[in-house]
Structure formats: structure tokens, C-alpha cells
Design an enzyme around this catalytic site. Structure first.
Site, PDB file in Angstrom:
ATOM      1  N   HIS A  69      37.706  41.163  32.085  1.00  0.00           N
ATOM      2  CA  HIS A  69      36.421  41.055  32.781  1.00  0.00           C
ATOM      3  C   HIS A  69      36.635  40.225  34.033  1.00  0.00           C
ATOM      4  CE1 HIS A  69      31.983  41.054  33.067  1.00  0.00           C
ATOM      5  NE2 HIS A  69      32.183  39.887  33.660  1.00  0.00           N
ATOM      6  N   CYS A  70      36.331  40.811  35.176  1.00  0.00           N
ATOM      7  CA  CYS A  70      36.608  40.165  36.461  1.00  0.00           C
ATOM      8  C   CYS A  70      35.318  39.580  37.039  1.00  0.00           C
ATOM      9  CB  CYS A  70      37.210  41.169  37.443  1.00  0.00           C
ATOM     10  SG  CYS A  70      37.582  40.449  39.061  1.00  0.00           S
ATOM     11  N   PRO A  71      35.260  38.254  37.253  1.00  0.00           N
ATOM     12  CA  PRO A  71      34.051  37.673  37.849  1.00  0.00           C
ATOM     13  C   PRO A  71      33.887  38.052  39.316  1.00  0.00           C
ATOM     14  CG  PRO A  71      35.764  35.997  37.565  1.00  0.00           C
ATOM     15  CD  PRO A  71      36.252  37.235  36.888  1.00  0.00           C
ATOM     16  N   ASN A  74      32.002  41.126  39.024  1.00  0.00           N
ATOM     17  CA  ASN A  74      30.924  40.998  38.033  1.00  0.00           C
ATOM     18  C   ASN A  74      30.902  42.203  37.103  1.00  0.00           C
ATOM     19  OD1 ASN A  74      28.796  39.663  36.788  1.00  0.00           O
ATOM     20  ND2 ASN A  74      27.253  40.771  37.969  1.00  0.00           N
ATOM     21  N   ASN A  75      32.082  42.649  36.712  1.00  0.00           N
ATOM     22  CA  ASN A  75      32.198  43.813  35.850  1.00  0.00           C
ATOM     23  C   ASN A  75      33.576  43.791  35.202  1.00  0.00           C
ATOM     24  OD1 ASN A  75      31.517  46.228  34.599  1.00  0.00           O
ATOM     25  ND2 ASN A  75      30.675  47.128  36.467  1.00  0.00           N
TER      26      ASN A  75
END
Length: 353
Positions: A69-71, A74-75
């Protein structure tokens, strides 16, 4: 060129953000009912976890071929947007390298035109250039400071994002994800620990870097397959990886140890009242913390010197209650007399009847 870099970077960035990784349909089950025994069941999504899928706590869905999950976007990075995300990681450093070259040449040219060499000193006059023609864009002290700051940002982005790109390409060329690389490492540890003599072969590695590359990058931009069924190498089962996950899950239950809370813990990231060492050694991870009340029971599965990770034993867990997992300070708990899952005496003590 800078406009081209900007357009391509933003295109891939927003594609990774809005296209999304692709989610396992709610209520999904395999076509053959007997295959359910090879899969894990997700209570949140009320469906089985398809091969290569994992449940994301942030997205609250089971993600197909989840990498992480990549901040930044945001997905999650997964099946559908893995190529766009990787291209973003490639283009951003290339654009920053180009910008860095422009900043360096600009500062060099402007400083060269403002340097006066004396017999005993070198002076730099930032008020105006000595030579004609005068620059189209005024370059003073503030412009020099802004250019130097922008150069630092560009070089920092090049190094940081470039390293992420290298990591992503390593897993792509072996047709893995970051999570699957970790599963493979745990499989080796499990086999070595129990000395079973078995050999775990990652089933989705096609044996060729080009074929693995083509699993993610295509001319159409649409990845191959449907995200649920995957081609496997010869000699491997369609559910080889999920079977290994079930073995690791069972092994984690066996190795887990039961602890009882002896102090209250509010669940804050850096507790001040639990000691200086606990405060400064808080785990650097996005994994949650769990609040503890005196007398709570926890199954600990891993830990650090001053912190432990585990799952709180809830009375309603057998009825499908929500699982509470996370980190908690080691000094807030003590080891129970008997192990959690096997209910065996610890330290050679006999079990009382």
C-alpha cells in the site's frame, strides 16, 4: 523536455492512483469447490482470497497481486496499476536528473559571470553580471538560494525514488511482489527450522526475465490475465503459494506464545510512561498498536527487544469478532505459564490437572 517529463510523470502517477490495483470480487469462490481447502478465507470481504491476493487494512479490500500500500498514491500497488506505478518510479528520477543538470549549469554560468579574481581574494558579486548580454531572467541571491534548494530536492528525489525503482524491478523480473518475496523467505526459514527436506519452488517465475517482464508490462497497458488465475511453471501446482501460506499460518499458531497484560496500555505510538527505551525504540512501521487492559490475553507471534507483535484473544473471536492485531510494549505483559496454542507447560514445568 521538461514538459514531456512532467506530462509522462503525472500521467503514470494519476493512472496508478485512479486505476487502482484491482480487487477480488466480494463473495468470490473458486470454480471448483474442492479448491477452497487450499485458500484462506477473508472474514471482512466474506470471500476466499484468490491466489496472490492479500487483504489491505487501509483499502479494506482483498487486493489482486498486492505488492504494497503506497501512501504516495493513496492506494495499493497491485495487478492493474503495477506497470503505471513502476513507470512513475522510473520517469520521476529521470526528470529530476534533467532538472538537476539545468540547475547546475545555470548556477555555474551565473556564478562564473559574477566572480572577480584579485591578487589575494576572490569576490562574488550577485547584484549583476559582468558580461553582456545581460541574462533574460534576473539571477540574484534569492534565485541562487532557490536554485540550490531545488537542486537538493531533485537529487534527493533521484536517489530515494531511484532506489524504489530498482527494488520494484528486481521483484518484477522474478515475477514476484514484495509480499511474495517475504513469503518465500519465510518458507525457507520454516523448512530449515523443521528440517523437513522439502523444497519450495516459487510457482509464478516463468524462468525467463523477459517473460516475467511481459507479465506486468504490455504494449496495450493492460496486464495479462484476469488477476485471479495465473500461469505457473512446470511442476508447480496452481495453489502452491497458497498452500505454503496455510503452512506458515499453522506454523505461526504453533510458535505463538500466550502473554497476559500486567499493565494498561493506551495504544499510542510512542508511550512516555513505559520507559525511555520503549519510547525511542518504537517500531518504524505502519502496522497498528493495540490497546491493552490489565488481564487481557495476547498471542505474540514476533517481537523486538522492547516491543512485541501479536493478536488479542477476544471472547467473541469464535463468533466472528473483529481481530485486534498490533504492537505493544514488552514490559506491559508477562508470559503465561502455558503456551497458547499447544497448551504445553513452559520451562519444563508439569501441567497441573
Amino acid at each position: 523536455m521538461l514538459l514531456n517529463w512532467t506530462v509522462m510523470i503525472l500521467y503514470n502517477y494519476f493512472s496508478a492512483m485512479f486505476v487502482g490495483p484491482g480487487y477480488v470480487p466480494l463473495g468470490w469462490t473458486p470454480e471448483k469447490s474442492q479448491d477452497c481447502m487450499y485458500l484462506q478465507y477473508c472474514k471482512v470481504c466474506q470471500s476466499y482470497k484468490a491466489p496472490r491476493s492479500h487483504h489491505c487494512r487501509k483499502c479494506n479490500r482483498c487486493v489482486m497481486k498486492m505488492d504494497h500500500h503506497c501512501p504516495w498514491i493513496n492506494n495499493c500497488c497491485g495487478y492493474q496499476n503495477h506497470a503505471s506505478f513502476t513507470l512513475f518510479l522510473l520517469l520521476a528520477p529521470l526528470g529530476c536528473i534533467h532538472a538537476s543538470f539545468i540547475f547546475i549549469m545555470t548556477m555555474y554560468t551565473q556564478l562564473y559571470n559574477r566572480i572577480s579574481f584579485g591578487w589575494s581574494s576572490v569576490k562574488i558579486d550577485m547584484s549583476a553580471a559582468k558580461r553582456d548580454p545581460r541574462p533574460i531572467i534576473p539571477f540574484g541571491l534569492s534565485a541562487f538560494a532557490a536554485s540550490l534548494f531545488a537542486l537538493g530536492l531533485a537529487l534527493g528525489t533521484t536517489i530515494a525514488v531511484g532506489m524504489l525503482f530498482i527494488i520494484q524491478m528486481k521483484v518484477i523480473l522474478t515475477n514476484k511482489t514484495s509480499i511474495e518475496s517475504w513469503i518465500e523467505e519465510k518458507a525457507k526459514d520454516r523448512i530449515q527450522y523443521y528440517q523437513t527436506g522439502e523444497t519450495f519452488i516459487f510457482p509464478y517465475d516463468m524462468g525467463s526475465k523477459w517473460k516475467n517482464f511481459r507479465q506486468v508490462f504490455t504494449w496495450s497497458g493492460i496486464p495479462e490475465g484476469d488477476g485471479l488465475d495465473w500461469p505457473v511453471r512446470d511442476g508447480c501446482h496452481q495453489y502452491s503459494l497458497t498452500i505454503e501460506q496455510l503452512k506458515q499460518k499453522a506454523d505461526k499458531r504453533i510458535r505463538s506464545v500466550r502473554y497476559r497484560a500486567i499493565e494498561n496500555y493506551s495504544g499510542v505510538c510512542c508511550p512516555v510512561t513505559k520507559g525511555v527505551k520503549t519510547f525511542f525504540t518504537t517500531p518504524c512501521t505502519e502496522e497498528p498498536r493495540i490497546a491493552l487492559s490489565k488481564g487481557d490475553l495476547i498471542l505474540a507471534t514476533r517481537g523486538l527487544k522492547h516491543w512485541m507483535y501479536g493478536e488479542k484473544i477476544l471472547i467473541s473471536a469464535a463468533d466472528g469478532g473483529i481481530r485486534e492485531r498490533g504492537w505493544f510494549p514488552r514490559k506491559c505483559v508477562e508470559k503465561c505459564q502455558y503456551d497458547s496454542e499447544t497448551d504445553q507447560p513452559v520451562d519444563g514445568e508439569k501441567k497441573s490437572k
